[in-house]
Design a protein around this motif. Structure first.
Motif, mmCIF file in Angstrom:
data_model
loop_
_atom_site.group_PDB
_atom_site.id
_atom_site.type_symbol
_atom_site.label_atom_id
_atom_site.label_comp_id
_atom_site.label_asym_id
_atom_site.label_seq_id
_atom_site.Cartn_x
_atom_site.Cartn_y
_atom_site.Cartn_z
ATOM 1 N N ARG A 1 -5.008 -1.193 -13.954
ATOM 2 C CA ARG A 1 -5.997 -1.825 -13.068
ATOM 3 C C ARG A 1 -5.548 -2.002 -11.623
ATOM 4 N NH1 ARG A 1 -10.340 -0.809 -16.282
ATOM 5 N NH2 ARG A 1 -10.238 -1.928 -18.249
ATOM 6 N N PHE A 2 -4.630 -1.172 -11.137
ATOM 7 C CA PHE A 2 -4.354 -1.248 -9.704
ATOM 8 C C PHE A 2 -5.188 -0.187 -8.975
ATOM 9 C CE2 PHE A 2 -0.935 1.462 -11.393
ATOM 10 C CZ PHE A 2 -0.961 2.563 -10.545
ATOM 11 N N PRO A 3 -5.699 -0.517 -7.772
ATOM 12 C CA PRO A 3 -6.664 0.347 -7.090
ATOM 13 C C PRO A 3 -6.055 1.676 -6.635
ATOM 14 C CG PRO A 3 -6.794 -1.899 -6.257
ATOM 15 C CD PRO A 3 -5.553 -1.817 -7.086
ATOM 16 N N GLN A 4 -6.792 2.741 -6.884
ATOM 17 C CA GLN A 4 -6.358 4.081 -6.489
ATOM 18 C C GLN A 4 -7.532 4.892 -5.956
ATOM 19 O OE1 GLN A 4 -3.628 6.302 -9.115
ATOM 20 N NE2 GLN A 4 -3.916 4.601 -10.534
ATOM 21 N N THR A 5 -7.219 5.735 -4.967
ATOM 22 C CA THR A 5 -8.202 6.691 -4.457
ATOM 23 C C THR A 5 -7.532 8.039 -4.292
ATOM 24 O OG1 THR A 5 -9.343 4.948 -3.210
ATOM 25 C CG2 THR A 5 -9.874 7.232 -2.656
ATOM 26 N N GLY A 6 -8.138 9.067 -4.855
ATOM 27 C CA GLY A 6 -7.673 10.439 -4.668
ATOM 28 C C GLY A 6 -8.514 11.138 -3.623
ATOM 29 N N LEU A 7 -7.861 11.908 -2.759
ATOM 30 C CA LEU A 7 -8.546 12.597 -1.665
ATOM 31 C C LEU A 7 -8.370 14.105 -1.815
ATOM 32 C CD1 LEU A 7 -7.424 10.310 1.296
ATOM 33 C CD2 LEU A 7 -9.582 10.232 0.035
ATOM 34 N N ARG A 8 -9.487 14.789 -1.972
ATOM 35 C CA ARG A 8 -9.456 16.245 -2.069
ATOM 36 C C ARG A 8 -9.605 16.833 -0.666
ATOM 37 N NH1 ARG A 8 -13.517 16.732 -7.366
ATOM 38 N NH2 ARG A 8 -11.941 16.124 -8.931
ATOM 39 N N PHE A 9 -8.470 17.264 -0.100
ATOM 40 C CA PHE A 9 -8.458 17.805 1.259
ATOM 41 C C PHE A 9 -8.952 19.253 1.254
ATOM 42 C CE2 PHE A 9 -4.614 14.873 1.804
ATOM 43 C CZ PHE A 9 -5.367 13.865 2.371
ATOM 44 N N GLU B 1 -4.931 13.826 -10.745
ATOM 45 C CA GLU B 1 -6.159 13.036 -10.833
ATOM 46 C C GLU B 1 -6.297 12.399 -12.217
ATOM 47 O OE1 GLU B 1 -8.757 15.765 -7.647
ATOM 48 O OE2 GLU B 1 -9.458 15.492 -9.719
ATOM 49 N N LEU B 2 -5.970 13.145 -13.253
ATOM 50 C CA LEU B 2 -6.072 12.614 -14.618
ATOM 51 C C LEU B 2 -5.048 11.507 -14.854
ATOM 52 C CD1 LEU B 2 -6.555 15.983 -16.544
ATOM 53 C CD2 LEU B 2 -8.289 14.217 -16.153
ATOM 54 N N LEU B 3 -3.831 11.705 -14.368
ATOM 55 C CA LEU B 3 -2.806 10.678 -14.501
ATOM 56 C C LEU B 3 -3.220 9.393 -13.788
ATOM 57 C CD1 LEU B 3 0.351 12.903 -13.946
ATOM 58 C CD2 LEU B 3 -0.121 11.577 -16.022
ATOM 59 N N SER B 4 -3.737 9.536 -12.578
ATOM 60 C CA SER B 4 -4.161 8.366 -11.816
ATOM 61 C C SER B 4 -5.309 7.637 -12.501
ATOM 62 C CB SER B 4 -4.558 8.772 -10.397
ATOM 63 O OG SER B 4 -3.420 8.930 -9.587
ATOM 64 N N GLU C 1 -1.939 -3.289 -3.458
ATOM 65 C CA GLU C 1 -3.335 -3.375 -3.029
ATOM 66 C C GLU C 1 -4.075 -2.048 -3.166
ATOM 67 O OE1 GLU C 1 -3.148 -4.677 0.995
ATOM 68 O OE2 GLU C 1 -2.503 -6.714 0.484
ATOM 69 N N HIS C 2 -3.337 -0.922 -3.004
ATOM 70 C CA HIS C 2 -4.032 0.364 -3.003
ATOM 71 C C HIS C 2 -3.012 1.497 -3.001
ATOM 72 C CE1 HIS C 2 -7.659 2.766 -1.120
ATOM 73 N NE2 HIS C 2 -7.426 3.080 -2.392
ATOM 74 N N LEU C 3 -3.242 2.493 -3.833
ATOM 75 C CA LEU C 3 -2.512 3.761 -3.798
ATOM 76 C C LEU C 3 -3.507 4.856 -3.437
ATOM 77 C CD1 LEU C 3 -0.237 5.822 -4.384
ATOM 78 C CD2 LEU C 3 -0.833 5.674 -6.805
ATOM 79 N N VAL C 4 -3.290 5.475 -2.301
ATOM 80 C CA VAL C 4 -4.100 6.620 -1.867
ATOM 81 C C VAL C 4 -3.234 7.865 -2.038
ATOM 82 C CG1 VAL C 4 -5.277 7.719 0.081
ATOM 83 C CG2 VAL C 4 -5.384 5.230 -0.211
ATOM 84 N N TYR C 5 -3.758 8.890 -2.706
ATOM 85 C CA TYR C 5 -2.950 10.077 -2.947
ATOM 86 C C TYR C 5 -3.722 11.343 -2.605
ATOM 87 C CZ TYR C 5 -5.544 10.808 -7.319
ATOM 88 O OH TYR C 5 -6.541 11.028 -8.244
ATOM 89 N N ALA C 6 -2.956 12.388 -2.307
ATOM 90 C CA ALA C 6 -3.538 13.668 -1.924
ATOM 91 C C ALA C 6 -3.829 14.510 -3.146
ATOM 92 C CB ALA C 6 -2.584 14.413 -0.995
ATOM 93 N N ARG D 1 0.844 -1.191 0.000
ATOM 94 C CA ARG D 1 0.000 0.000 0.000
ATOM 95 C C ARG D 1 0.882 1.245 0.000
ATOM 96 N NH1 ARG D 1 -4.704 -1.375 4.548
ATOM 97 N NH2 ARG D 1 -5.454 -3.308 3.558
ATOM 98 N N ILE D 2 0.397 2.266 -0.666
ATOM 99 C CA ILE D 2 1.112 3.543 -0.737
ATOM 100 C C ILE D 2 0.161 4.654 -0.317
ATOM 101 C CG2 ILE D 2 2.303 5.194 -2.228
ATOM 102 C CD1 ILE D 2 2.997 2.833 -4.068
ATOM 103 N N VAL D 3 0.632 5.508 0.590
ATOM 104 C CA VAL D 3 -0.077 6.755 0.914
ATOM 105 C C VAL D 3 0.812 7.881 0.414
ATOM 106 C CG1 VAL D 3 -1.132 8.174 2.709
ATOM 107 C CG2 VAL D 3 -1.109 5.684 2.953
ATOM 108 N N HIS D 4 0.406 8.490 -0.674
ATOM 109 C CA HIS D 4 1.246 9.480 -1.353
ATOM 110 C C HIS D 4 0.734 10.888 -1.023
ATOM 111 C CE1 HIS D 4 3.502 11.720 -4.166
ATOM 112 N NE2 HIS D 4 2.619 11.727 -5.146
ATOM 113 N N LEU D 5 1.405 11.510 -0.055
ATOM 114 C CA LEU D 5 1.004 12.838 0.411
ATOM 115 C C LEU D 5 2.022 13.919 0.055
ATOM 116 C CD1 LEU D 5 -0.259 11.856 3.993
ATOM 117 C CD2 LEU D 5 -1.610 12.068 1.895
ATOM 118 N N ALA D 6 3.216 13.532 -0.353
ATOM 119 C CA ALA D 6 4.248 14.517 -0.665
ATOM 120 C C ALA D 6 3.837 15.360 -1.863
ATOM 121 C CB ALA D 6 5.576 13.812 -0.952
#
Length: 325
Positions: free
Chosen positions: A172-180, A161-164, A121-126, A79-84
């Protein structure tokens, strides 16, 4: 299993790391400790993390392909949490190349890393509420079109967001973008309004109030943001109707507050009145933000719990302790 966390010395990343470590996760932190704001604050955050079981830090630039690969090598990263990111709207007017490197190239590097991980399993990005740009319909919904950015920072976050979306479609790997939405709280960023106001009031200087105070923000306390990040991380998206495991969420307090009310709550917490310098709107800024959080609430049970009347005094208490004032 390890979680790769970029921006580990940053405001949100530091708090996310604390929660992940507290529940027993292995966290590989990545941060370049740049000087966009005082690196001493970043190092002070890291002091709270280093030495804790399961935490390892790599000081590296996310746009450096080899350094990122090295950080992930030898660990079972799933899993990746990409906040940088290079943050800040106004600084993008001064140093645009920093935003393209960190936010566009850096995001692409993380996508390529995730693409080639054996078990991603999942890439979550900011992402950011700034992508809503010139939109005037409130609240902002993830279903709204976001084709009118009013800052380079916003444009880079929309690019992410467009790249993801493209990578989710192709690989086909799972991704979620979070708009803070306007995150604040202890250990917060010195370039954010609450920190700037607090510092000025303690030092007896006037605060700059843009658009003559006619501003609203969906101020979101850090603990609520982290709760949303963790809930998201633990629930990868399934495929949509086109087979893409991809989604976007707003994470906000779902309650826009007038800027002048924030200042009033801050004055009460400090015990001093602020001298206000009323100024026009700044380039790249917007008058109001307001998060529609129905999607993340319905899908994951996210529910913000911290109004500014509670969150702002907590920030001031931390500020007093950290700065010894």
């Amino acid at each position: 299993m390890a979680i790769l966390l970029t921006g580990a010395a940053g405001f949100i990343g530091f708090h996310v790391a604390q929660v992940l470590l507290a529940r027993g996760d292995e966290v590989i932190g990545l941060d370049n400790l740049n000087d966009y704001y005082d690196p001493a604050l970043k190092r002070a955050r890291l002091e709270q993390l280093q030495g804790r079981k399961g935490f390892k830090l790599y000081q590296a630039d996310i746009a450096d392909v080899d350094a990122v690969k090295e950080a992930a090598a030898g660990a079972d990263v799933r899993r990746i949490v990409h906040l940088a990111a290079q943050a800040g709207v106004r600084y993008s007017l001064v140093n645009p190349f920093a935003y393209i490197r960190a936010n566009v190239l850096g995001h692409t590097v993380m996508l390529e890393l995730a693409r080639h991980l054996p078990k991603c399993e999942h890439l979550v990005y900011a992402s950011s509420s700034s992508v809503y740009g010139g939109n005037t319909k409130l609240p902002f919904s993830v279903e709204d079109r976001v084709d009118s950015p009013v800052s380079l920072y916003a444009a880079t976050k929309k690019s992410d967001e467009l790249l993801s979306h493209a990578y989710a479609h192709l690989f086909r790997f799972p991704q979620t973008g979070l708009r803070f939405f306007t995150v604040y709280g202890p250990w917060g960023r010195p370039d954010m309004a609450l920190y700037i106001f607090t510092k000025a009031i303690f030092e007896g200087r006037p605060i700059q109030v843009f658009n003559h105070g006619d501003m609203q923000r969906d101020f979101t306390y850090i603990d609520d943001i982290v709760d949303g990040v963790i809930k998201t991380l633990d629930n990868p998206p399934g495929p949509d109707a086109q087979g893409r495991p991809y989604r976007l969420y707003n994470i906000g307090n779902n309650k826009p507050e007038p800027l002048l009310r924030l200042i009033e709550v801050l004055e009460n917490a400090i015990g001093r009145k602020a001298e206000k310098e009323m100024l026009p709107m700044q380039p790249g800024d917007v008058r109001a933000t307001y998060a529609d959080i129905d999607a993340i609430k319905n899908d994951l049970g996210f529910e913000p719990k911290t109004p500014i009347d509670i969150g702002v005094p907590r920030f001031v208490e931390w500020y007093r302790q950290y700065h010894k004032v």
